[in-house]
Design a protein around this motif. Structure first.
Motif, PDB file in Angstrom:
ATOM      1  N   LEU A 149       0.738  -1.095   0.176  1.00  0.00           N
ATOM      2  CA  LEU A 149       0.082  -0.027   0.014  1.00  0.00           C
ATOM      3  C   LEU A 149       0.771   1.238  -0.055  1.00  0.00           C
ATOM      4  N   LYS A 150       2.051   1.102   0.775  1.00  0.00           N
ATOM      5  CA  LYS A 150       2.753   2.363   1.033  1.00  0.00           C
ATOM      6  C   LYS A 150       3.375   2.729  -0.644  1.00  0.00           C
ATOM      7  N   THR A 151       3.829   1.568  -1.043  1.00  0.00           N
ATOM      8  CA  THR A 151       4.415   1.716  -2.552  1.00  0.00           C
ATOM      9  C   THR A 151       3.475   2.264  -3.448  1.00  0.00           C
ATOM     10  N   ILE A 152       2.287   1.661  -3.409  1.00  0.00           N
ATOM     11  CA  ILE A 152       1.283   2.219  -4.523  1.00  0.00           C
ATOM     12  C   ILE A 152       0.847   3.689  -4.220  1.00  0.00           C
ATOM     13  N   LEU A 153       0.594   4.181  -2.919  1.00  0.00           N
ATOM     14  CA  LEU A 153       0.389   5.366  -2.665  1.00  0.00           C
ATOM     15  C   LEU A 153       1.541   6.309  -3.087  1.00  0.00           C
ATOM     16  N   GLU A 154       2.913   5.967  -2.652  1.00  0.00           N
ATOM     17  CA  GLU A 154       3.913   6.764  -2.965  1.00  0.00           C
ATOM     18  C   GLU A 154       4.063   7.043  -4.770  1.00  0.00           C
ATOM     19  N   LYS A 155       3.792   5.863  -5.229  1.00  0.00           N
ATOM     20  CA  LYS A 155       3.777   6.108  -6.752  1.00  0.00           C
ATOM     21  C   LYS A 155       2.718   6.992  -7.230  1.00  0.00           C
ATOM     22  N   GLU A 156       1.735   7.268  -6.343  1.00  0.00           N
ATOM     23  CA  GLU A 156       0.521   7.731  -7.085  1.00  0.00           C
ATOM     24  C   GLU A 156       0.530   9.253  -6.651  1.00  0.00           C
ATOM     25  N   GLY A 157       1.738   9.641  -5.804  1.00  0.00           N
ATOM     26  CA  GLY A 157       2.096  11.040  -5.348  1.00  0.00           C
ATOM     27  C   GLY A 157       1.658  11.421  -3.799  1.00  0.00           C
TER      28      GLY A 157
END
Length: 160
Positions: A149-157
């Motif tokens: 989740l952290k990776t996905i959210l960071e990727k999304e800004g």
């Protein structure tokens, strides 16, 4: 059915409706499928009329039945015969990162563990018992899901 019995059923349905729907949605990521599972859970409740010792027992019953109904739903033959979307379809990213968007990228089992842990407040031992998993497997899944989740959210800004 007496008015008292009917009022009691309505009260219990109101009390657990949100939990049942959210678990079903965490597994299916689909509103219509979640509503079908929701209906099945409460139909079972009305037909079986289980006796509960306390609120904790009732909540555990509704969670277990929801998980079982969702599992049955996902293994039905007609549900397996789906066509994947064409990879060439363009996907419009959201302007703002969204937790629901990120959660949908996890497996149904991971979403369920996240929901039970963070929203329902169950321990990893309790979740392991509900899902017929080993406690270490639940803890590992929870940890990996948080990282994902952290990776996905960071990727999304979003800076987690």
């Amino acid at each position: 059915m007496s008015k008292k019995s009917s009022a009691n059923e309505e009260s219990i349905i109101r009390k657990y409706s949100s939990t049942v729907y959210k678990i079903a949605y965490s597994i299916t990521s689909n509103k219509a499928d979640s509503e079908d599972i929701y209906q099945n859970v409460f139909l079972r409740y009305i037909r079986k009329k289980p006796e509960f010792n306390d609120d904790k027992h009732a909540k555990a019953w509704f969670i277990r039945v929801t998980l079982n109904c969702a599992k049955s739903f996902l293994t039905q033959a007609w549900n397996k015969n789906t066509e994947p979307l064409n990879e060439e379809i363009e996907y419009n990213h959201r302007e703002k990162p969204d937790l629901d968007f990120a959660l949908k990228q996890l497996t149904p089992n991971c979403r369920t563990i996240i929901y039970l842990y963070y929203y329902e407040g169950y321990s990893t031992n309790e979740i392991a018992s509900m899902l017929d998993m080993k406690n270490n497997a639940v803890r590992t899944s929870l940890s990996r899901s948080r990282d994902r989740l952290k990776t996905i959210l960071e990727k999304e800004g979003y800076n987690a």
